[in-house]
Design a protein around this motif. Structure first.
Motif, PDB file in Angstrom:
ATOM      1  N   LYS A  40       0.806  -1.220   0.000  1.00 26.03           N
ATOM      2  CA  LYS A  40       0.000   0.000   0.000  1.00 26.03           C
ATOM      3  C   LYS A  40       0.841   1.273   0.000  1.00 26.03           C
ATOM      4  N   VAL A  41       1.681   1.434   0.989  1.00 20.34           N
ATOM      5  CA  VAL A  41       2.495   2.656   1.072  1.00 20.34           C
ATOM      6  C   VAL A  41       3.927   2.301   1.435  1.00 20.34           C
ATOM      7  N   ASP A  47      10.706  12.597  -0.038  1.00 22.40           N
ATOM      8  CA  ASP A  47       9.654  12.268  -1.001  1.00 22.40           C
ATOM      9  C   ASP A  47      10.233  11.633  -2.254  1.00 22.40           C
ATOM     10  N   GLU A  51       9.282   8.009  -3.618  1.00 20.47           N
ATOM     11  CA  GLU A  51       8.646   7.813  -4.923  1.00 20.47           C
ATOM     12  C   GLU A  51       9.438   6.802  -5.752  1.00 20.47           C
ATOM     13  N   ARG A  54       8.603   3.508  -4.410  1.00 19.37           N
ATOM     14  CA  ARG A  54       7.248   3.122  -4.809  1.00 19.37           C
ATOM     15  C   ARG A  54       7.252   2.452  -6.175  1.00 19.37           C
ATOM     16  N   ASP A  60       1.435   1.189  -3.909  1.00 16.43           N
ATOM     17  CA  ASP A  60       0.462   2.148  -4.442  1.00 16.43           C
ATOM     18  C   ASP A  60       0.892   3.587  -4.199  1.00 16.43           C
ATOM     19  N   GLU A  61       1.390   3.836  -3.003  1.00 15.21           N
ATOM     20  CA  GLU A  61       1.670   5.210  -2.609  1.00 15.21           C
ATOM     21  C   GLU A  61       3.047   5.346  -1.990  1.00 15.21           C
ATOM     22  N   SER A  63       5.491   8.026   0.633  1.00 21.56           N
ATOM     23  CA  SER A  63       5.394   9.061   1.656  1.00 21.56           C
ATOM     24  C   SER A  63       6.737   9.227   2.340  1.00 21.56           C
ATOM     25  N   VAL A  69       1.578   7.843   8.132  1.00 23.44           N
ATOM     26  CA  VAL A  69       1.239   6.564   7.487  1.00 23.44           C
ATOM     27  C   VAL A  69       0.814   5.512   8.503  1.00 23.44           C
ATOM     28  N   ARG A  72      -2.765   5.686   9.508  1.00 25.34           N
ATOM     29  CA  ARG A  72      -3.860   5.607   8.528  1.00 25.34           C
ATOM     30  C   ARG A  72      -4.747   4.399   8.820  1.00 25.34           C
TER      31      ARG A  72
END
Lengths: 389, 389, 389, 389
Positions: A40-41, A47, A51, A54, A60-61, A63, A69, A72
């Motif tokens: 998921k993250v 950042d 990325e 990721r 998916d995401e 951070s 996180v 969440r």
């Protein structure tokens, strides 16, 4: 229907790679899977790094804010792949948020920190695991099976080693692994704890230790930013140097609660050794040998064999052995680091699905930290030190 | 930006598992990846099996109609993981549809069939690859590097083996691997071709062979449906039996075009051997040894070493060796079957991204089939047989 | 009381050393000894060499006239340690004189010569032995025991090698071992016959062969007098060179009379191999492995072992194994070349004491020569050749 | 002309056999020999045993009165092959009589006794040697050569083991080796001292130790007379039992005077280990491994090797290595226990011929006893104990 669980992975280095591979692959191997991990993250320190992670690791995401996180609602599992110094902070926050947790080893920078983490997960009632993956090697699990079934009798002696050479060169960089404030200790925490975990898994709790903990390379070139690259790091003889304040090696004797004795040696300065995790166990009815560098193999000797055919058998792990149902259809197709991590992932999700704590969990990781503390103390006092359980 | 390519995988057995893992994992290891594999459609013989494979292997869609799938516009790569008897049909259709193709080994049931496949892909201008994954073992690639750099001189002798024991038990089932109409041959095609591929990779083309190709177990219990499970298959002494019409073993001598000589032995009936792929190569300046059961290691002897320190070095593959940039950060963390397939996947997508044919491609696979044909013929005639290139 | 037998040893080189050590040591190991060897006369090509050998090897007398010595009344045993070209002449003379004979291997320069020797000893009714000492390695005798007791079932396949590298350097001298008129053949006779002897001992008679017999180094520096020194010889790149007219290597396939198949490879040009005598035997119930470079060990796999503990056992030969009563009181104290020769000596004197021919005797040595002849012929014709028994 | 020296050997058991073989064989191997050993008198506890030993080992005379023998004018060398409890008495008497002495290991039952022996030989000015034969293994001598030449840099860590299993069975007899009054200690003196000797030879003096010294089998069947037979002894579960008052095992850490650290483990209860004498030495430029069970081999890793070909070399000792001039003409023909004893004999007679004390002599044996004393004391006090030099 099999449940899907969302994973937040904190840290995108070498361990992030291994874990991401396992999330993607585990259900392919152990099917039907106990639960399906969903990437998921992924979190990294910037950042940009996040990325990149990721895309690379198929989350998916991305951070750079792990606090946000882990809180969440859509996150089920928090995976801590960071350097040691932030394990506790992240784990405690994740526990408070009610997340299941897998944390890279060593659990903490010592027993005190580990105790806080253990208290947090126990209070939260979540599933918790420490990523001592080497006991997931099928051959190691087979050793445990032999021992549990009494096939080598009562254990007398355990001799464990973890020898590497990636830091033998004095010009290897001063990564976080050589800094006490980040790592807690040197070879003891980084690799010695793997041996402690194996000893606890195969023999039982260690009760006392005596140790030597030399630092051979007392200064190293300051690292020019970026990630720890272990054996792939650049050497730099001309860089400014700073002090190493952790052990390069631990050589120690062990006493176990059940009366067995043993020894533990770990170094990152043993030229020619790469990932030389070994154990030799003598029992009253037989013996067991293991060498991770040849990890498809377990060697076992049963004294009950006929006199003219007695000797160590070299057993290649496969379908007839632990985890065999999920791995490869014949022995010696090959267990790699990947396979150990896939098995670890399987045991984690099985624990979450069944609600039964896996092993090693934070309680095990805490005990291991207490042994590490005792090794450090003995290195300083040159006395036998009892493990403070 | 890195391109994503849609994969249609035909076949969801043991090989499907290995390939799916590689599609998911490859970019995590080799990053930035040359291209990103996307698991688009998986095909199996029934809708039910295909849907199960879809969930297990993480594909978007399932199908039992491979013809329809290989002709879809949104498919870039067709991956053939079926038994040997449908390799040609699928590959030729995929080529006509302009798809890049990876086909499991052996490429075909003989040279003639392989020739048609090769013609089809060459006519179509697509990228094509045969999944002889063992040459992707980093230690094997290192052997090739030593040879190319002349470090063992001119090659005199190549001795290759592939020994297994999963079919030694006469009550193991008559899977497709024991049926000539499906498999083409027995040990020759199933595992002997891996050795031929290694010989071609390391030494060069084989020009002639002489062989013995016995069948030791002439009947086997008819298999009660379902997939081939190799070493994990159920034994059934009471089932109805039918005839095995392929070889259990091949023992042979080799001549190479460049003047080197050698031998090749492959069996699935060698008790105690699991996946014993080995080669020993003698050159005019040194020698190389490899044993896949200890696949992290390559052993090399250089005659130029000083007289008092001459002997085989055991080199553990790692960051300093081929594919080291994408695998693990220190040697002996562990190369498993997974890692060989991840490397294979990387080389395939690099080939697609660059437009340069990978090796072994269908031309290589065709040559390998010609050697297999020669081995079969020699087993029958008991004469030296020239490879019909 | 134990009888003392007078030995005349012809040849004082490397083999003379080994035999003399055995004569002195055998009764110390196997006690009470079947008979006591007494070192009576040693013969070498000159009086001076013979006198030096006498002092060195502890014989009573020295001589340069072997004909006179083998006809002396006080000689009981003639020991032939010369180059191959005089084996026949000496053995036939000794037989005529009624002496028991041990002859170094290979028995002769081919089957014809061996046949004459065999006829002579059979006519004379003396005890005769060929010094294929490697089958005296306790681990090899243990392999034979397992096979005789049916513990690996029916033999399917034998793979034997004898790989060395002492002649890989093209500047090694042209000793008698590279001259057909003296040696008969190259690697075939010198070392390949050891493998043939092991195959005959463990599996049974070889009935047909197909072979390649290359000569890699076609000229060598003429040797400047003196004895063959094998690996200790001086290299001389500047000396005058002459032609090698024997094989450097033999690579071959075998058929046995009992239906088993196999392969044999022997070379003196395999860099990194020293005295790499190996065999791998696959049976219907298990397998056996041996490597003389680690000669204390036999590896055996029994398929009847439980599924979770199946694999090759590494058995260290000791008191519980063949010849264990005479050797060392625990395994792995160490079997060296000396111990193999002490065992050989014991079997010779036991044969003389009991009147039962030992094995391998000249009849066995003759069969081995026939196989060597077939290997040479096949190397030339590139056809399967039947052994002419 | 080479001098002949008369030997009186006291004790005709397993060690007597080994020594007698060496006396007979040494000049055959190392020729011209520094001096020729002549087997003059053998002594055992009864006339009958002595006469049997005389015939078996080829001595001129037999005696049961060692005192008389060591005082004979025609004796040059006294060889002590008895149990430990009479080493001192015989050695001191022999020294007073002006004889050169070789004494089996361990030198004594502790440092005090050893000191008296050392004083005696130093006062007498004779040549003296302790029979720690394992350092005579050519591969071990090669390790020493590498270290002396600085090829692995400064030594950081030494790990030595001597593991056996012949006493693991609780029904093995209570031979003299389990009785403190005869043996002095258990595994420490019997086998641990061999490791101490290797450590001293390769690294330098040990300065302090910490140890555990458990006794696992606390009673054993009383031995029904006769000699110690080690692994060949009869087990007797029904015999009367008496108390074992020595250690079965020692596990310890070591500090060396030069700053290196290490560990030592010795046991006779480690199932599956036979004569597992090993060392692993890490230096600042490389590492060395040795395992006596594969004693033809030394493994060495040089960090200076190129990055893509770095790893342990397996060097088979032969003509290019220490003692190579006297042993076999190619590597891996085979070093057995015999060869180690032949080399030992050579070094003894060279010392006598040249008047230069060999190593290990009684001064070395005395230091080894001091380390043994420290190990025993540490086992009792559970403290680091300084070696009392």
């Amino acid at each position: 229907m099999t449940k899907t669980l969302n994973v937040a992975m904190i840290g995108g280095g070498f361990m992030g790679k291994a874990h991401a591979m396992a999330y993607a692959s585990m259900p392919m191997f152990f099917w039907p899977a106990p639960a399906i991990p969903h990437r998921k993250v992924v979190v990294d320190v910037t950042d940009e790094l996040a990325e990149d992670a990721r895309q690379r690791f198929g989350f998916d995401e991305a951070s750079s804010d792990w606090r946000a996180v882990v809180n969440r609602d859509d996150i089920d599992v928090v995976d801590i792949c960071t350097p040691n110094n932030v394990h506790a902070e992240i784990a405690i926050a994740a526990a408070k948020a009610g997340k299941h947790i897998i944390c890279e080893k060593p659990l903490a920078r010592g027993g005190e920190e580990a105790r806080e983490m253990l208290d947090a997960v126990e209070k939260a009632g979540v599933i918790h695991m420490v990523a001592f993956n080497y006991r997931r090697t099928p051959a190691v699990a087979l050793a445990r099976k032999y021992i549990e079934e009494g096939r080598i009798g009562k254990i007398l002696n355990f001799r464990g080693t973890y020898l590497q050479d990636w830091s033998a060169d004095p010009d290897g960089p001063l990564s976080w692994r050589f800094q006490k404030k980040i790592a807690g200790s040197g070879a003891i925490g980084d690799i010695g704890t793997h041996v402690v975990d194996l000893a606890h898994y195969l023999v039982g709790p260690i009760s006392a230790v005596t140790a030597m903990t030399p630092t051979y390379v007392t200064t190293r070139p300051v690292q020019a930013g970026g990630q720890d690259k272990l054996g792939a790091s650049e050497k730099n003889a001309n860089a400014e140097r700073a002090t190493v304040d952790v052990d390069d090696e631990v050589v120690s004797l062990l006493k176990f609660e059940n009366g067995a004795i043993g020894s533990l040696e770990a170094t990152r300065n043993g030229y020619g050794r790469n990932n030389f995790i070994t154990f030799e166990i003598h029992g009253t009815e037989g013996s067991i040998l293991f060498n991770y560098e040849r990890r498809d193999e377990l060697r076992v000797m049963f004294n009950s064999d006929p006199a003219d055919a007695r000797g160590f058998r070299t057993v290649y792990s496969g379908p007839a052995h632990p985890y065999g149902e999920g791995l490869w259809p014949i022995p010696a197709l090959g267990i790699g680091y990947s396979e150990t991590k896939i098995v670890e992932c399987y045991d984690l999700f099985k624990a979450i699905a069944t609600g039964v704590q896996p092993s090693p969990n934070f309680a095990d990781g805490y005990l291991t930290e207490l042994v590490a503390d005792a090794l450090i103390e003995s290195g300083e006092t040159q006395q036998w030190v009892k493990v403070k359980t």
